[in-house]
Design an enzyme around this catalytic site. Structure first.
Site, PDB file in Angstrom:
ATOM      1  N   ASP A 150       8.224  -8.264  -1.446  1.00  0.00           N
ATOM      2  CA  ASP A 150       8.452  -7.338  -0.330  1.00  0.00           C
ATOM      3  C   ASP A 150       7.673  -7.866   0.867  1.00  0.00           C
ATOM      4  OD1 ASP A 150       9.510  -4.332   0.098  1.00  0.00           O
ATOM      5  OD2 ASP A 150       7.654  -4.659   1.245  1.00  0.00           O
ATOM      6  N   LEU A 151       8.334  -7.936   2.020  1.00  0.00           N
ATOM      7  CA  LEU A 151       7.642  -8.468   3.194  1.00  0.00           C
ATOM      8  C   LEU A 151       6.621  -7.456   3.712  1.00  0.00           C
ATOM      9  CD1 LEU A 151      10.492 -10.199   5.245  1.00  0.00           C
ATOM     10  CD2 LEU A 151       8.899 -11.199   3.592  1.00  0.00           C
TER      11      LEU A 151
ATOM     12  N   ASP B 232      14.087  -5.699   3.355  1.00  0.00           N
ATOM     13  CA  ASP B 232      13.149  -6.827   3.336  1.00  0.00           C
ATOM     14  C   ASP B 232      12.599  -7.025   1.935  1.00  0.00           C
ATOM     15  OD1 ASP B 232      11.718  -4.495   3.263  1.00  0.00           O
ATOM     16  OD2 ASP B 232      10.089  -5.202   4.561  1.00  0.00           O
TER      17      ASP B 232
END
Lengths: 191, 332
Positions: B203-204, B246
């Site tokens: 996960d960004l 994202d």
């Protein structure tokens, strides 16, 4: 039937004017495709619609386009199959003309779902014929004119072929042995 | 209604006979040839001599055991099959009958060898009676071949379109990575095969900030860049997918060693954490990764593995982001 004409039109345009011309034609229509499959089904009227666009893009009349498609089907060396199937109709041009009445039946043998329109041929006088082929496809008559003209050359016959009204086309054979026809062997060479 | 009356006899001379039956053979009562139809004469070539005996001309294939024309007529009723004794490859079907006065008339036709006979002997339609269906058979053979060719072409084109559509259905259009659907399929396949693999859920970090301050174009650029990084860091047998805004999943095939998986995750985070210049500005993100291993489960199960990786990701986020956490499941 629309499918066969669409595919023929596509091949004719691509072979004669190039792929770019065909893409331009497709882009100018709502067809959303660039390849018409001869074995699939298209809505009746599609062929006439696309041909009209093709005529506009190519700057020619739609009649001329369809006639050229008919000629192309018989004379294009890559499509020898159509010419051969037609030549099975008989040994001379008149025999060939008469065999056109059997064409829908013959075609059904190979493709039961193909709805070739009925063809009737009347001998209206010595060496004079009238071909009648009623179809929902407006362009079909002109395709036939192109095809009949090219087949006359193939048999070496000199003919006057004139499309008339009510899906009738008159054919006058002026000289059935005007030139040496193209060779036709009943069986293809092996391989 | 007169058809059966024996008094309607007709006399045919040999010209008329040849016209109606271009493949007939007329013999005397002893089986010696009197006349040949013109097409049969072409088949037999030099053998077609007056006086030639039936058994010199033909090998009888059916009825079995028959040799002479007398045998054939006696054994077969009036139907039989022959091959010429010369080299011409043409099975001939026929029917025959003893005529009043003792002569024998056979009428032959090409069976299924019609096409090769036509080719080998260069026959034309003048060689067939107008009633013969030979033309129709030749026509049909070619029409059929043409239809089959078209169908084969259609099949190939449809197959090409199907493969392209399937590829498209498994691909995330923005990053070119796989999508959620593809991940589910790959996980299912690997779990069913009891294969060892590592599952990275990525996960960004700070992605929302990039979107908010630099705009969506910058956000898309970051996602594309992450896609490129993942592709570069992975081998062809691995699978990298974007499964949400994202959120990414990486399946590392054949790797279960914690150190290896941790190293891969750290390398990915390091690459993603580097500044990404976009349109004169710099986008800065990082990534948190949760790692799960199929080898930690007795029976690997896609849903549970994803849940473990998800919990590991949560732990990584909780521990301060920009890091990877491997969670070993217990009893699951």
């Amino acid at each position: 039937m629309d499918a066969l004409l669409l595919r023929s039109l596509q091949s004719y345009v691509i072979d004669t004017f190039g792929l770019e011309s065909w893409k331009r034609i497709c882009n100018a229509t709502d067809a959303k495709v660039e390849t018409f499959e001869p074995m699939l089904r298209y809505d009746p009227g599609t062929a006439d619609r696309i041909a009209q666009v093709a005529a506009d893009v190519l700057g020619r009349s739609v009649d001329a386009v369809w006639e050229d498609v008919g000629t192309y089907l018989v004379t294009n060396p890559e499509r020898e199959g159509v010419r051969r199937l037609l030549r099975f109709g008989g040994t001379c041009y008149a025999d060939f003309l008469h065999s056109l009445e059997e064409l829908p039946g013959r075609a059904r043998l190979a493709m039961p779902h193909l709805d070739l329109p009925e063809v009737t041929l009347d001998e209206t006088g010595p060496d004079r014929f009238e071909l009648r082929c009623q179809s929902h496809l407006a362009g079909l008559q002109r395709v036939l004119v192109g095809l009949l003209t090219a087949m006359a050359d193939d048999y070496g016959a000199l003919c006057l072929i004139a499309p008339g009204t009510d899906a009738r086309t008159s054919i006058t054979v002026l000289d059935s042995r005007h030139a040496r026809g193209r060779r036709f062997d009943l069986a293809l060479p092996e391989g | 209604m007169h058809a059966g009356r024996p008094d309607h006899r007709i006399d045919l001379d040999s010209v008329a006979l040849a016209h109606f039956m271009p493949m007939h053979l007329l013999m005397d009562g002893e089986g010696r040839a009197l006349s040949y139809g013109p097409t049969l004469a072409r088949v037999l070539g030099g053998d077609a001599m007056p006086g030639a005996r039936f058994e010199e001309l033909f090998d009888v294939r059916a009825p079995g055991g028959a040799v002479t024309v007398g045998d054939v007529l006696a054994r077969a009723g009036n139907r039989f099959r022959l091959v010429p004794r010369n080299r011409v490859k043409a099975g001939l079907r026929g029917l025959g009958r003893r005529l009043p006065g003792g002569r024998i008339l056979l009428n032959l036709s090409f069976g299924i060898d019609l096409i090769s006979a036509v080719r080998d002997l260069a026959l034309t339609d003048a060689d067939f009676a107008a009633t013969d269906l030979a033309m129709e058979l030749l026509y049909l053979a070619e029409a059929n071949a043409a239809v089959t060719r078209e169908l084969r072409g259609l099949n190939l084109r449809l197959e090409g379109a199907r493969v392209a559509a399937e590829e498209e259905a498994m691909t995330d259009p923005l990053t070119g990575l796989r999508n959620r659907r593809a991940v589910d399929l790959v996980l299912e396949r690997l779990c069913a095969a009891r294969a060892g693999f590592g599952l990275l859920h990525l996960d960004l970090d700070y992605f929302k900030a990039v979107n908010d301050t630099l705009g969506h174009a910058a956000g898309d650029f970051v996602l594309e860049t992450v896609g490129r990084i993942l592709r570069e860091q992975l081998r062809s047998e691995d699978c990298a997918a974007r499964i949400g805004g994202d959120e990414f999943v990486v399946i590392v095939a054949g790797r279960s060693d914690p150190k290896t998986l941790q190293a891969i995750a750290d390398r990915i985070i390091a690459r993603i954490s580097q500044p990404m210049p976009f349109d004169g500005q710099i986008a800065r993100v990082s990534a948190s990764i949760g790692i799960a291993r199929s080898s930690d489960m007795m029976v690997p199960d896609p849903t549970q593995l994803l849940a473990i990786a998800d919990r590991a990701l949560y732990a990584a986020k909780h521990a301060g982001r920009g890091r990877a956490v491997l969670l070993v499941s217990r009893g699951e």
